[in-house]
Design an enzyme around this catalytic site. Structure first.
Site, mmCIF file in Angstrom:
data_model
loop_
_atom_site.group_PDB
_atom_site.id
_atom_site.type_symbol
_atom_site.label_atom_id
_atom_site.label_comp_id
_atom_site.label_asym_id
_atom_site.label_seq_id
_atom_site.Cartn_x
_atom_site.Cartn_y
_atom_site.Cartn_z
ATOM 1 N N TYR A 148 0.825 -1.210 0.000
ATOM 2 C CA TYR A 148 0.000 0.000 0.000
ATOM 3 C C TYR A 148 0.858 1.258 0.000
ATOM 4 C CZ TYR A 148 -3.566 -3.439 1.173
ATOM 5 O OH TYR A 148 -4.387 -4.531 1.163
ATOM 6 N N ARG A 149 1.920 1.256 0.759
ATOM 7 C CA ARG A 149 2.798 2.435 0.774
ATOM 8 C C ARG A 149 3.507 2.594 -0.567
ATOM 9 N NH1 ARG A 149 0.201 5.087 4.490
ATOM 10 N NH2 ARG A 149 0.886 4.723 6.624
#
Length: 185
Positions: A148-149
């Site tokens: 996600y990052r």
């Protein structure tokens, strides 16, 4: 490995495989998966439902992802909207594609399938933003958090307690279309 867009009927036909992947990825027991079957069946009828499957060359399900347009009256949407400010609700939930599930069998993790599924799924929507929830975890140790990052998701809300689940969750958001980070092609 190949990615295949799925219709609601495709996912429904492979529901046992979907639940198997879900159970392996989340370490859920059979009783929790039985409840999930009902939720997923309901989700198949949601507006702008989109899904993608990661299949082996032999057709075995290695992973899947699905989501739909988030709207008032949907359980997750309503819970999340109560903890956001008016500005956040307008920014994030006004035209939002909710990533409901994104899972990869543990034996298939670490080879880019999760990211490929996420990117393929989000390319199927014309929504302005996307949101997802994920259990709070060590961002460096968790493959999901690193994904996600790496794909640009930012914090919208942290340590949210959903009714019926003892774990705290983060709500992460991103603008669409999903952009590639600098240096990636």
């Amino acid at each position: 490995m190949r990615l295949v867009p799925w219709t609601p009927d495709d996912l429904s036909r492979r529901m046992d495989d979907v639940l198997s992947v879900f159970g392996e990825a989340m370490s859920y027991q059979a009783d929790a998966l039985a409840v999930r079957r009902g939720y997923i069946t309901t989700h198949l009828r949601r507006p702008q439902f989109r899904a993608v499957a990661g299949l082996s060359l032999q057709g075995h399900l290695l992973g899947f992802a699905y989501g739909y347009h988030s709207a008032p009256g949907q359980w997750w949407h309503d819970v999340v909207s109560t903890v956001l400010s008016d500005t956040q609700r307008t920014q994030w939930m006004g035209d939002c594609f909710e990533v409901v599930e994104l899972h990869v069998r543990p034996s298939a993790q670490g080879h880019g399938l999760g990211e490929a599924q996420l990117r393929a799924l989000l390319s199927m929507t014309r929504a302005r933003t996307t949101l997802l929830s994920t259990p709070e975890a060590d961002e460096q140790a968790s493959r999901a958090w690193r994904l996600y990052r790496r794909t640009g998701f930012t914090d919208v809300c942290r340590h949210l307690m959903f009714p019926g689940d003892p774990r705290p969750f983060a709500i992460l958001g991103n603008n669409l279309p999903l952009m590639l980070p600098a240096g990636r092609e």
